[in-house]
Design an enzyme around this catalytic site. Structure first.
Site, short mmCIF file in Angstrom:
data_model
loop_
_atom_site.label_atom_id
_atom_site.label_comp_id
_atom_site.label_asym_id
_atom_site.label_seq_id
_atom_site.Cartn_x
_atom_site.Cartn_y
_atom_site.Cartn_z
N VAL A 109 8.54 -23.08 -35.22
CA VAL A 109 8.09 -23.18 -33.49
C VAL A 109 7.72 -24.50 -33.12
CG1 VAL A 109 7.49 -21.65 -31.90
CG2 VAL A 109 9.01 -20.95 -33.62
N GLN A 168 -1.91 -18.94 -29.76
CA GLN A 168 -0.96 -17.87 -28.44
C GLN A 168 -0.20 -16.89 -29.04
OE1 GLN A 168 -3.37 -17.58 -26.32
NE2 GLN A 168 -3.00 -18.79 -25.25
N GLY A 176 -0.26 -20.76 -38.51
CA GLY A 176 -1.23 -20.75 -36.76
C GLY A 176 -0.78 -19.26 -36.32
N GLY A 177 -2.47 -19.17 -36.06
CA GLY A 177 -3.07 -17.97 -35.33
C GLY A 177 -3.70 -17.92 -33.51
N ASN A 205 6.42 -28.18 -31.85
CA ASN A 205 7.16 -28.99 -30.81
C ASN A 205 5.99 -30.52 -31.33
OD1 ASN A 205 9.06 -27.65 -29.06
ND2 ASN A 205 6.56 -26.97 -28.02
N HIS A 233 15.42 -29.24 -27.77
CA HIS A 233 13.94 -28.56 -27.08
C HIS A 233 13.74 -28.81 -25.74
CE1 HIS A 233 12.34 -24.99 -26.06
NE2 HIS A 233 10.67 -25.69 -26.21
N ASN A 279 1.28 -33.97 -34.55
CA ASN A 279 1.95 -32.19 -35.06
C ASN A 279 2.47 -32.51 -36.81
OD1 ASN A 279 0.72 -30.45 -33.13
ND2 ASN A 279 2.56 -30.03 -31.73
N ARG A 301 1.61 -28.47 -26.17
CA ARG A 301 1.05 -29.54 -24.34
C ARG A 301 0.02 -29.42 -23.36
NH1 ARG A 301 5.90 -30.26 -21.56
NH2 ARG A 301 7.06 -28.54 -21.99
N1 APR Z 1 -2.45 -25.68 -40.62
C1 APR Z 1 -2.56 -24.21 -39.55
N2 APR Z 1 -2.51 -24.24 -38.69
C2 APR Z 1 -3.12 -24.65 -38.16
C3 APR Z 1 -3.09 -26.24 -38.35
C4 APR Z 1 -2.75 -26.17 -39.74
N3 APR Z 1 -3.16 -27.50 -40.61
N4 APR Z 1 -3.59 -27.03 -37.48
C5 APR Z 1 -3.26 -26.17 -36.54
N5 APR Z 1 -3.48 -25.55 -36.63
C6 APR Z 1 -4.02 -23.89 -35.65
C7 APR Z 1 -4.48 -23.85 -34.61
O1 APR Z 1 -5.76 -24.12 -34.90
C8 APR Z 1 -4.06 -22.80 -33.85
O2 APR Z 1 -5.15 -21.72 -33.68
O3 APR Z 1 -2.19 -24.16 -34.83
C9 APR Z 1 -2.49 -22.93 -33.34
C10 APR Z 1 -1.80 -23.17 -32.55
O4 APR Z 1 -2.28 -22.32 -31.61
P1 APR Z 1 -2.29 -22.70 -29.44
O5 APR Z 1 -3.48 -24.18 -29.85
O6 APR Z 1 -2.82 -21.65 -29.17
O7 APR Z 1 -0.77 -23.03 -29.64
P2 APR Z 1 0.66 -22.31 -29.68
O8 APR Z 1 0.93 -22.22 -28.01
O9 APR Z 1 -0.04 -21.26 -30.06
O10 APR Z 1 1.45 -22.71 -29.94
C11 APR Z 1 1.94 -23.69 -30.72
O11 APR Z 1 4.32 -24.12 -30.69
O12 APR Z 1 5.65 -23.98 -28.76
C12 APR Z 1 4.63 -25.05 -29.23
O13 APR Z 1 4.34 -27.17 -28.44
C13 APR Z 1 3.82 -25.08 -28.52
O14 APR Z 1 3.76 -26.97 -30.90
C14 APR Z 1 3.13 -26.19 -29.99
C15 APR Z 1 2.88 -24.96 -31.39
#
Ligand code: APR
Length: 313
Positions: A121, A13, A10-11, A123, A178, A98, A85
């Site tokens: 991490v 935020q 997950g790259g 949710n 959480h 998720n 969220r």
């Molecule tokens: N494989 C890899 N990455 C993925 C996949 C997957 N199958 N599906 C989604 N992603 C990536 C998205 O492309 C996105 O870049 O996960 C990343 C999530 O990043 P953000 O949308 O910026 O979310 P972020 O604020 O980092 O939070 C991620 O952590 O705290 C929890 O509730 C929050 O579930 C959320 C997670």
């Protein structure tokens, strides 16, 4: 000695901030992985951080990818893949989407990185970490969830803000799931070694407890299009550091319980020791009847979400 390796799945935020923090702390080389559509974004973020090394003076290889082969040999995997969220959504509203993402990620991590310490991490946290472990079958000491460190950091921050004292002198712990049912324990909070109850009237303590429970939502409403990322990133990195450096820090984390606190077969936030053995020990705090009841109430919410996960994977 070869550098350690961290893989961030997950790259977005949180993934981005974790990469910067891990690089600055020189925890090791970092691989950021996202879906193929976002490979460019990962490469861009990692190159951007790599280009800050001339100012920051830290040594780390930074790789952006969508290929799981690149995470092979990672010592630590931190999973933030999934949707965050939006205003009006609870963490549980994320479950449907998720859980699919976590199952896929778990299978690929197992294939490519079977010996890593895993911090989840995504949710809704307590059920996602349960799902990750169910798919991987990894031993319980190598799979935990990041939530308690964050909830505790929020609680301590509110205490320090209210009293206008250094955060360094505030110690506390927050147990449970959480979400809004989490269980802050003001009884155990100290400021410079002095119990909080001797320093603050009960109504102020109650207000801090309540703000802590809703702290994630407060940020979601302010941001408007995502959830907190600086504090979750810092919290996950603290856990990774304790593992990589065998610091044996006592941190609240979502840990798999087998009898501790009278709970069996669920992940829930409790104080644990994190060292080279991963989650080396769950620490059992003697709770008052009210605290116990609050923890059981929190478990009920987690159980509902876990039943949904079990129905899907
Ligand atoms: N494989 C890899 N990455 C993925 C996949 C997957 N199958 N599906 C989604 N992603 C990536 C998205 O492309 C996105 O870049 O996960 C990343 C999530 O990043 P953000 O949308 O910026 O979310 P972020 O604020 O980092 O939070 C991620 O952590 O705290 C929890 O509730 C929050 O579930 C959320 C997670």
């Amino acid at each position: 000695m070869a550098r350690k390796k961290l893989a961030f799945i997950g790259g977005g935020q949180i993934g981005g901030i974790m990469s910067l923090m891990a690089a600055q702390k020189q925890l090791g080389d970092i691989v950021m992985l996202d879906i193929p559509d976002r490979e460019g974004m990962c490469k861009g973020k990692m190159l951007d951080i790599a280009e800050s090394r001339g100012v920051g003076g830290y040594d780390a290889d930074m790789t952006g990818t969508s290929d799981y082969k690149d995470i092979a040999g990672a010592d630590v995997v931190i999973v933030t893949a999934g949707l965050p969220r939006k205003p009006g959504m609870s963490r549980d509203d994320l479950l449907d989407v998720n859980v699919k993402i976590i199952s896929e990620v778990a299978a690929r991590v197992k294939e490519n990185c079977p010996d890593a310490f895993n911090i989840i991490v995504t949710n809704p946290l307590d059920s996602m970490v349960y799902g990750f472990r169910k798919v991987t079958g990894f031993p319980k000491n190598r799979v935990c969830g990041m939530a308690g460190v964050l909830d505790t950091s929020r609680f301590c921050s509110f205490v320090a803000m209210e009293m206008n004292v250094s955060i360094e002198d505030v110690a506390a712990t927050v147990l449970g799931g959480h979400g809004p049912t989490m269980v802050p324990l003001p009884r155990l909070c100290t400021v410079g070694g002095i119990p909080l109850a001797e320093l603050m009237p009960q109504d102020k303590i109650d207000a801090i407890v309540s703000r802590t429970r809703g702290a994630g939502t407060e940020i979601v409403n302010l941001l408007g299009n995502g959830s907190a990322f600086f504090s979750p990133a810092a919290s996950a990195i603290m856990m990774a550091e304790s593992y990589l450096k065998d610091k044996k820090r006592v941190l609240p984390a979502a840990a798999y319980l087998e009898g501790e606190y009278g709970i069996n077969g669920f992940y829930l936030g409790v104080p644990v020791i994190i060292g080279a053995g991963g989650v080396e020990k769950v620490i059992e705090v003697k709770l008052t009847d009210d605290e116990k009841a609050a923890l059981m109430n929190s478990l009920e919410t987690v159980k509902t979400a876990v039943a949904d996960v079990d129905a899907r994977i």
